[in-house]
Each structure stands twice: as structure tokens, then as C-alpha cells.
Design an enzyme around this catalytic site. Sequence first.
Site, PDB file in Angstrom:
ATOM      1  N   SER A 142       0.833  -1.199   0.000  1.00 20.92           N
ATOM      2  CA  SER A 142       0.000   0.000   0.000  1.00 20.92           C
ATOM      3  C   SER A 142       0.868   1.250   0.000  1.00 20.92           C
ATOM      4  CB  SER A 142      -0.906   0.019   1.235  1.00 20.92           C
ATOM      5  OG  SER A 142      -1.589   1.258   1.348  1.00 20.92           O
ATOM      6  N   TYR A 184      -2.829  -0.222  10.163  1.00 18.70           N
ATOM      7  CA  TYR A 184      -2.900  -0.693   8.774  1.00 18.70           C
ATOM      8  C   TYR A 184      -1.607  -0.388   8.036  1.00 18.70           C
ATOM      9  CZ  TYR A 184      -4.097  -0.754   3.829  1.00 18.70           C
ATOM     10  OH  TYR A 184      -4.079  -0.990   2.478  1.00 18.70           O
TER      11      TYR A 184
END
Length: 322
Positions: free
Chosen positions: A194, A209
Site C-alpha cells: 500500500s 494498517y
Amino acid sequence: MEACAYFQYLGSLPFWLFALTAVGFFSLSKISFKSLWWVYISFLRPGKNLKKYGSWAVITGSTDGIGKAFAFQFARIGLNLVLVGRNPEKLQQTAEAVKAKYGKTQIETVIIDLAGDLDGGLVRLREKIEGLDVGILVNSAGVSYPYAKFFHEVDQELQKTIIKVNVEAVTKIIQAVLPGMLKRKRGAIVNIGSGAAIVIPSDPLYAIYAATKAYVDQLSRCLYVEYQKSGIDVQCQVPLYVATKMASIRKSSFLVPSADAYAKAALRWIGHDVRCTPYWPHSLLWCFVSLLPESLVDNWRLNFCLNIRKKGMQKEAARKKE
């Protein structure tokens, strides 16, 4: 003669001016080379023949978003599929949709709740892939926050789920599939990272995250070094925003591709680089962000996420009133 006169002129320059000129020349040459290389790898470099890795691909998170899009793209080029997901009905729906479009594709499904009975699911996965020529693994399954939250606001259940799916499951899925690749001396492992962990210096209000995706990136790099001489390519793909349910974005755009557009671009990059951003507008954004002061990006991202938090809290409050 003109060339000789030019070099004589350079020799007559003060040393500091000559050094400055040389540095400028090499800097400009470096920028030009990088620009040309970016054009080549983004638009001209051909993708690898993915069938050479093996005839089967294993995909986690295959019932939604990027994982589902990978399933269709792999079937398009003639690979057979092992679809991994926790919902039997959605797995069957995805399998039927792929078969309807690409009838020759063989499809196996494995039910694994990555946030629940992971070990039991891994037993089923190992049994399913035994004897299959699995050449590609795509770890696409991932979990994020329902909306932006301060670290102290993240409840223990959500924290546990994010770490288990994004860290433990990715690790153990690789350990389940890798031995077969080593035996056949070929394979490709694609882990979906990501931009939250790599492109921007921090992702406030999504700390857990982002940290788990940083783990995915470093794990991919280490495995790439460990196994590159064993015929196995390991790669961390770094998308920015993609129009998926997890990103809470429904409409795609030039900077926010659909899952299908992303996956189509992603296939061309498999086996080429240990870390990459397959969708080329994302790589332009990455370049732009890298030129900015980190403190400026941090402040922008904090304000952006605070706005997401505010909207998320409002929606949650409205649901509780219903």
C-alpha cells in the site's frame, strides 16, 4: 577543431565552475536517463509469459476488488485458478462468473477465514494444491479501518483482525505455497502492499494498517533476496487508491483506477521488480510526493484523514439512531 577549442575552453575555467558544470551535466543526464527508463517500463517493456511459472495461480481475497480482478486477468491469459476466500457463496459466484467468460479455465476454491480459523484453512489449502503446478501466488486479501481513527480509538478486535489478516495470514499463505515452487524451481509471489506504508512518509489515523503493509513490503524484499537464485520472483506491488470496497471508493477516475484496470496493468509487472507501482499515474503521484517536504505531506495527510474520521463518526452516529 571546434571540439578541441571547446575542451580548451573547459580547461581554462576556474575549478569551482568546472566542477559545478560537471555536476549539473551528470545530474541532467541522470534525470534524462530515469525519465526514459520510466517511459520504457511503463509503456514499452513487455510483460513476462506468466505460464512459464506454472499453470495454476492462487489468489487470496479473490471474491472482491483487486483479488477478483486478478482472477479474471489470469483466466484471460489461460491460467487455472485456486480461489481463496471466507464466503462460500461469493467464492462460487466468482468461480461461475470466471467460467462463464473463460470456459476453459479450471477453478478450485478453498474456504479460509483469514481472520478466524487460519490454521484449519491452511490445511485445506495445502491439500487442494497438492499435485497442482502452482506458479503464481497473489496475496491480495487485506483489512483496513472502517474509517480513520486515532490509535487509541482502535478496539482490540479490529486491531487483532488487521494484524492477523495483513501479517500472519500473508506470512503463512506464503509458507504453504512456497515449498511447491521450490520443488519445481520456479514461481512468482505477488504481495499487495500500500502507498500508505511506502509512498507517503506516514498515514496518521491508519497507523496499524500502514504498519502491517510496511511489514508486507519488507517481507517481500527479504524473500526476493533469499529466493531469487531459486527461480522464484517475489514482488510487492504498491497501489495508491483503487476503486474498491475496502477503499470506500465506488467511482473510478484517471488517478483512481478500477480494480480491473489496476489488475490488467499489474500483470505486466509480475517478475520484473521487487517493488513496483503498476498503474502508471500512481507512479507519477509517487514521484511528485517524493519531491515534497515530509512535514508538508504529513500535515496534508493528517487533515485529510481527520476529515474522513469526522464523516465516519457522523455515519456511525446516524446508524445508531436508526
